[in-house]
Design a protein around this motif. Structure first.
Motif, short mmCIF file in Angstrom:
data_model
loop_
_atom_site.label_atom_id
_atom_site.label_comp_id
_atom_site.label_asym_id
_atom_site.label_seq_id
_atom_site.Cartn_x
_atom_site.Cartn_y
_atom_site.Cartn_z
N GLU A 271 0.83 -1.21 0.00
CA GLU A 271 0.00 0.00 0.00
C GLU A 271 0.87 1.26 0.00
O GLU A 271 1.95 1.28 0.59
CB GLU A 271 -0.90 0.02 1.24
CG GLU A 271 -1.92 -1.10 1.27
CD GLU A 271 -3.04 -0.91 0.27
OE1 GLU A 271 -3.33 0.23 -0.13
OE2 GLU A 271 -3.65 -1.93 -0.12
N TYR B 71 -5.24 0.48 9.84
CA TYR B 71 -4.15 1.38 9.42
C TYR B 71 -3.01 1.41 10.44
O TYR B 71 -3.17 1.06 11.60
CB TYR B 71 -4.71 2.81 9.27
CG TYR B 71 -5.84 2.90 8.27
CD1 TYR B 71 -5.59 3.07 6.91
CD2 TYR B 71 -7.17 2.79 8.68
CE1 TYR B 71 -6.62 3.14 5.98
CE2 TYR B 71 -8.22 2.86 7.75
CZ TYR B 71 -7.93 3.03 6.41
OH TYR B 71 -8.96 3.09 5.51
N GLN B 72 -1.86 1.88 9.94
CA GLN B 72 -0.70 2.09 10.79
C GLN B 72 -0.25 3.55 10.66
O GLN B 72 -0.12 4.06 9.55
CB GLN B 72 0.44 1.16 10.38
CG GLN B 72 1.60 1.14 11.36
CD GLN B 72 2.61 0.05 11.01
OE1 GLN B 72 3.04 -0.03 9.85
NE2 GLN B 72 2.98 -0.76 11.97
N ASN B 73 -0.07 4.19 11.80
CA ASN B 73 0.40 5.58 11.84
C ASN B 73 1.93 5.55 11.80
O ASN B 73 2.57 5.06 12.73
CB ASN B 73 -0.10 6.25 13.13
CG ASN B 73 0.34 7.69 13.27
OD1 ASN B 73 1.44 8.07 12.85
ND2 ASN B 73 -0.49 8.50 13.88
N LYS C 30 -2.34 1.85 4.85
CA LYS C 30 -3.30 0.75 5.09
C LYS C 30 -2.47 -0.49 5.37
O LYS C 30 -1.66 -0.90 4.53
CB LYS C 30 -4.20 0.57 3.87
CG LYS C 30 -5.19 -0.57 4.01
CD LYS C 30 -6.03 -0.70 2.75
CE LYS C 30 -6.58 -2.09 2.62
NZ LYS C 30 -7.23 -2.33 1.34
N TYR C 31 -2.66 -1.09 6.53
CA TYR C 31 -1.82 -2.21 6.95
C TYR C 31 -2.44 -3.56 6.56
O TYR C 31 -1.74 -4.53 6.30
CB TYR C 31 -1.60 -2.17 8.46
CG TYR C 31 -0.52 -3.10 8.94
CD1 TYR C 31 0.82 -2.75 8.89
CD2 TYR C 31 -0.85 -4.37 9.43
CE1 TYR C 31 1.81 -3.62 9.31
CE2 TYR C 31 0.13 -5.24 9.85
CZ TYR C 31 1.45 -4.87 9.80
OH TYR C 31 2.44 -5.74 10.21
N MET D 208 -3.55 11.20 6.11
CA MET D 208 -4.94 11.07 6.55
C MET D 208 -5.51 12.43 6.94
O MET D 208 -4.87 13.20 7.65
CB MET D 208 -5.06 10.09 7.73
CG MET D 208 -6.51 9.71 8.04
SD MET D 208 -6.69 8.47 9.35
CE MET D 208 -6.37 6.93 8.47
N ASN E 153 -10.82 -1.68 6.81
CA ASN E 153 -9.38 -1.48 6.64
C ASN E 153 -8.79 -1.10 7.98
O ASN E 153 -9.39 -0.35 8.74
CB ASN E 153 -9.11 -0.35 5.64
CG ASN E 153 -9.54 -0.73 4.23
OD1 ASN E 153 -9.61 -1.90 3.89
ND2 ASN E 153 -9.82 0.27 3.42
N TYR F 46 -0.15 7.83 7.20
CA TYR F 46 -0.65 6.49 7.53
C TYR F 46 -0.43 5.59 6.34
O TYR F 46 -0.21 6.04 5.21
CB TYR F 46 -2.16 6.54 7.81
CG TYR F 46 -2.53 6.97 9.21
CD1 TYR F 46 -2.87 6.02 10.18
CD2 TYR F 46 -2.56 8.31 9.57
CE1 TYR F 46 -3.24 6.40 11.46
CE2 TYR F 46 -2.92 8.70 10.85
CZ TYR F 46 -3.26 7.74 11.78
OH TYR F 46 -3.61 8.12 13.06
#
Length: 200
Positions: free
Chosen positions: A77, A112-114, A94-95, A82, A110, A92
């Motif tokens: 991704e 997510y990872q910051n 999408k993990y 964001m 979905n 971010y």
């Protein structure tokens, strides 16, 4: 005179005792959240709201809102900024995707990872699960809610909607909060987690 001093001391002790109200909540999560919001050092509440604060309003705990989701990693991704309630745009990615069945229907969210937060100690495996549902603007906060998660070891993850909480913006407009992506809209009522907050 001695009696007056004794009475004064007793009144002081009783009134101090009344100030120490027990932390409300029917689950550990609810008690921890209420304790955090009651404490001036960790509370997002405005002073006037915190002084009158007795506890957040929660939907009743419901185990049907604890679901086992299949977790699919999405490794390629693109990083994106964001949108938030202010000009701030944190990065971010999408993990992964979570597929689950809730009350007989299939849904996908979905997760997510910051990228800024994973640099912080203790948050290296932190994941962010924001969602919207059909209680928003009615019983729950209009802007949707969040769930905290950690990177799972296998290909499943427990989503506990009873642990859904409001963005800090629900309590205080000085905060900058991520806006829930429309893709994470659940076309159902999620009657679990924190309800909307009545400001004073």
């Amino acid at each position: 005179m001695k009696n007056i001093i004794t009475i004064f001391l007793l009144v002081s002790i009783v009134s101090c005792g009344q100030e120490k109200r027990p932390v409300l909540g029917e689950t550990e999560f609810q008690k921890e959240l209420n304790a955090e919001y009651k404490d001036a050092t960790t509370s997002p509440l405005k002073d006037k709201d915190r002084k009158a604060f007795k506890g957040l309003d929660f939907f009743k705990f419901d185990s049907t809102y604890m679901v086992t989701a299949s977790f699919k990693r999405t490794p390629n991704e693109k990083v994106f900024k964001m949108k938030t309630t202010t000009d701030r745009k944190p990065e971010y990615v999408k993990y992964g995707e979570l597929n689950f069945n809730l009350k007989g229907k299939d849904y996908t969210l979905n997760i997510y990872q910051n990228l800024g937060l994973i640099e912080t100690e203790g948050y290296e495996d932190y994941l962010f699960l924001p969602f919207l549902d059909e209680t928003n603007g009615l019983e729950s906060y209009g802007g949707g809610r969040y769930i905290d998660a950690r990177i799972p070891e296998g290909d499943t993850m427990i989503i506990d909607f009873n642990k859904a909480y409001n963005p800090y913006c629900a309590y205080n407009d000085k905060y900058s909060c991520p806006i829930v992506p429309r893709k994470n809209y659940l076309k159902t009522r999620v009657e679990a987690g924190v309800k909307a907050f009545e400001k004073h």
